[in-house]
Design a protein around this motif. Sequence first.
Motif, PDB file in Angstrom:
ATOM      1  N   UNK A  35      15.740  59.485  -2.161  1.00  0.00           N
ATOM      2  CA  UNK A  35      16.435  59.096  -3.210  1.00  0.00           C
ATOM      3  C   UNK A  35      17.601  58.301  -2.992  1.00  0.00           C
ATOM      4  N   UNK A  36      18.019  57.395  -3.658  1.00  0.00           N
ATOM      5  CA  UNK A  36      19.160  56.532  -3.701  1.00  0.00           C
ATOM      6  C   UNK A  36      20.336  57.182  -4.140  1.00  0.00           C
ATOM      7  N   UNK A  37      21.514  57.063  -3.752  1.00  0.00           N
ATOM      8  CA  UNK A  37      22.727  57.458  -4.374  1.00  0.00           C
ATOM      9  C   UNK A  37      23.689  56.885  -4.564  1.00  0.00           C
ATOM     10  N   UNK A  38      24.325  56.401  -5.646  1.00  0.00           N
ATOM     11  CA  UNK A  38      25.534  55.361  -5.785  1.00  0.00           C
ATOM     12  C   UNK A  38      26.540  55.860  -6.868  1.00  0.00           C
ATOM     13  N   UNK A  39      27.478  56.562  -6.389  1.00  0.00           N
ATOM     14  CA  UNK A  39      28.328  57.160  -7.360  1.00  0.00           C
ATOM     15  C   UNK A  39      29.245  56.078  -8.183  1.00  0.00           C
ATOM     16  N   UNK A  40      29.298  55.022  -7.753  1.00  0.00           N
ATOM     17  CA  UNK A  40      30.070  54.060  -8.452  1.00  0.00           C
ATOM     18  C   UNK A  40      29.223  53.251  -9.514  1.00  0.00           C
ATOM     19  N   UNK A  41      28.008  53.120  -9.067  1.00  0.00           N
ATOM     20  CA  UNK A  41      27.255  52.351 -10.060  1.00  0.00           C
ATOM     21  C   UNK A  41      25.811  53.007 -10.424  1.00  0.00           C
ATOM     22  N   UNK A  42      25.500  54.154  -9.887  1.00  0.00           N
ATOM     23  CA  UNK A  42      24.483  54.804 -10.441  1.00  0.00           C
ATOM     24  C   UNK A  42      24.458  55.688 -11.664  1.00  0.00           C
ATOM     25  N   UNK A  43      23.303  56.056 -11.814  1.00  0.00           N
ATOM     26  CA  UNK A  43      23.205  56.651 -13.234  1.00  0.00           C
ATOM     27  C   UNK A  43      22.068  57.888 -13.075  1.00  0.00           C
ATOM     28  N   UNK A  44      22.445  58.870 -13.646  1.00  0.00           N
ATOM     29  CA  UNK A  44      21.472  60.317 -13.445  1.00  0.00           C
ATOM     30  C   UNK A  44      20.300  60.104 -14.429  1.00  0.00           C
TER      31      UNK A  44
END
Length: 254
Positions: A46-55
């Motif tokens: 799974x990919x994680x991006x706290x800046x541009x990601x969306x749960x």
Amino acid sequence: MSLTGDISNLVGRADALITAFEQKEAGIEQQVQAAIAAVPENTRILYLNQQTGNDSNNGVAADRPLRSLEKIYELTGAGRAVEVRNLADYTFPTRRCYVPLNSTTYFRSWNGLHQLNLGIHQLEDGAQETWDWEVGGFYSRTFGTASILIYETKIAFPTAPPNGTLSPVQYSSLWAANEGSSPTMRTLKIAGCEIERPIDGVGAILGAVNSGAALAVTGCVYDASAMAGNWISTISAGTRPADVETVLCNLTSL
């Protein structure tokens, strides 16, 4: 009926049987694929991006990353493994990110070296604890086992809070645990990482190891003097791992 008619009739029936079989075969294949899809994966990426990601994303591709580790653990569940490909600097948004029971987490920077910030968090209103602040991080709260492997990441500890009291260090750690009912065994490997802990920094790597823990640190860059006594909570600087019966560690001293 002529021979030609008999043959034509037989061919027609054969064609009908073939068509019926193909229709049933397609239905069977759909059912098989649905059954396969319903079986949980033992290991997920799974990919994680706290800046541009969306749960709300599914997290299975770099262009559809999730925003929080909490959502990743919700999707992973207990007893499974997840590889977290972190695409940007990440700061724990709350003081405790609960690790699923009997799980394995592979956390690594993806497309460059990214920072994992523990952060310093003020306790929420109504919290049962008596202190005011806690360092953020992973947290295990019940009996069982779990493993976390952190690769090619810059781990950054926070400085002391501006006021109020900080929690006991066993709760202010990269990976903390319930002091009264900590997991039977936790395994933490940190490889190819930079560990940044300021002289006035707070927090440890592992907290609450009254039940047992294994810590492996390989190929990492860190200030030995800043980390002395801060690898494992409540264990003094200079202690040999061999002298601590609940700990397995490859470091020469803690």
